[in-house]
Design a protein around this motif. Structure first.
Motif: not given
Length: 344
Positions: A106-111, A125-130, A132-142
């Motif tokens: 997520l820090h790299s900004g990649k999907c 989980l909330q930390a990962l959501i934060d 994604q919002r901070l670094y702008g990963s366009p797609v994150v799927e579990a």
């Protein structure tokens, strides 16, 4: 004329497959049994171009290079994340490592496609959501593949039109000594219950023996019971769901068979089936066809693995976010439920 139509249909089907191409490059972190059995075959069938396979040791990387010609094997995750040519990263490593690896991706900004469990707690989980919002990963799927299973998509659509009463879910396997039972195994049935019926509140929870949990959950408009157990056997592992509605009963077996049995009518509270017996009708809404080995009849497809990977790749390539059924935000109620069970 009929033969021309048949030939035209086959031609269009072939064109559709050949035109569904990936323009970006991808990396895969992990090469365990689950990856090799369920995920890599889908990537191969879809011709997803893997540039890297990342593993934990140089020796394993050397062996991967021999097994997967044309793919660069590495034990350095930074090498993957610093490559601007890589659009998306699949992660299916040891579950305890998922949160750390996901954070770096997520820090790299990649999907990011992150296999279940993406993390251990709601706080993580909330930390990962934060991130994604901070670094702008366009797609994150579990990787909660049951959400993508054809029978689950069909059942969810049908239940939206029903008046629900109760459900009964059984998830029964053999012993699981290699990891955390709740986060590695039971996340599947817990997430399925939340995905189908919404946010859940624990009415009762009892561990009758180690690895065997009996639950009663209350959702908005329906109450259900769950048996989650590693006290059975892997050779005959079972996953079944029965949903009782006002009009009939749905039964799901192993993500491969979905049936519906309409209820007989009654008058003034009197069951007419006792007075005028009628044959019971069972509708087969979904059933895996074992006769033809087509992709849609493969367990990798019926279990949802194919569509979850296709959804991630299409979202990464085309921005088709509406196909992402398991983004991080959608997992919050599942993790709330899991955390509430841990505290009991």
């Amino acid at each position: 004329m009929i033969q021309l139509l048949i030939n035209r249909y086959k031609q269009l089907r072939a064109y559709r497959y050949l035109s569904d191409r990936c323009t970006g490059q991808y990396a895969f972190v992990g090469i365990g049994q689950h990856s090799l059995t369920n995920l890599y075959p889908v990537l191969h069938h879809m011709q997803v171009p893997l540039k890297y396979i990342c593993c934990t040791s140089e020796e394993k990387a050397r062996r991967i290079g021999l097994k997967f010609p044309g793919v660069k094997a590495t034990a350095a995750l930074d090498e993957v994340l610093n490559d601007d040519g890589v659009k998306g990263v699949f992660v299916a490593a040891a579950p305890p490592a998922h949160f750390s690896i996901a954070s770096q991706v997520l820090h790299s900004g990649k999907c990011l496609f992150i296999e279940k469990p993406p993390c251990a707690t709601l706080q993580e989980l909330q930390a990962l959501i934060d991130k994604q919002r901070l670094y702008g990963s366009p797609v994150v799927e579990a990787g909660l593949q049951k959400r993508y299973a054809p029978c689950i998509r069909l059942l969810k659509k049908r239940l939206a039109k029903e008046r629900l009463i109760s459900y009964d879910l059984h998830y029964l396997t053999g012993p699981y000594p290699e990891g955390d039972t709740l986060s590695d195994l039971y996340i599947h049935p817990l997430d399925l219950a939340v995905y189908l019926f919404g946010e859940a509140r624990v009415l009762a929870c009892r561990e009758v023996q180690q690895g065997c949990v009996l639950l009663m959950l209350e959702h908005s408009g329906i109450t259900g019971t769950l048996e989650l157990s590693t006290g059975y056997t892997w050779t005959d592992a079972q996953e079944t769901l029965k949903v009782n509605t006002q009009a009939g009963v749905y039964r799901l077996r192993q993500m491969e068979e979905l049936t519906y049995t309409p209820k007989q009518p009654s008058a003034f509270g009197i069951p007419l089936e006792k007075v005028f017996p009628r044959p019971r009708t069972v509708e087969y809404l979904y059933n895996r066809n074992n006769f033809t080995p087509a992709p849609a009849n493969n367990q990798v497809y019926t279990q949802g693995y194919y569509d979850e990977i296709a959804a991630f790749v299409h979202a990464t390539e085309k921005g088709a976010l509406h196909r992402n059924l398991s983004d991080l935000h959608s997992l919050q109620d599942t993790y709330k439920l899991a955390d509430s069970i841990k505290l009991r």
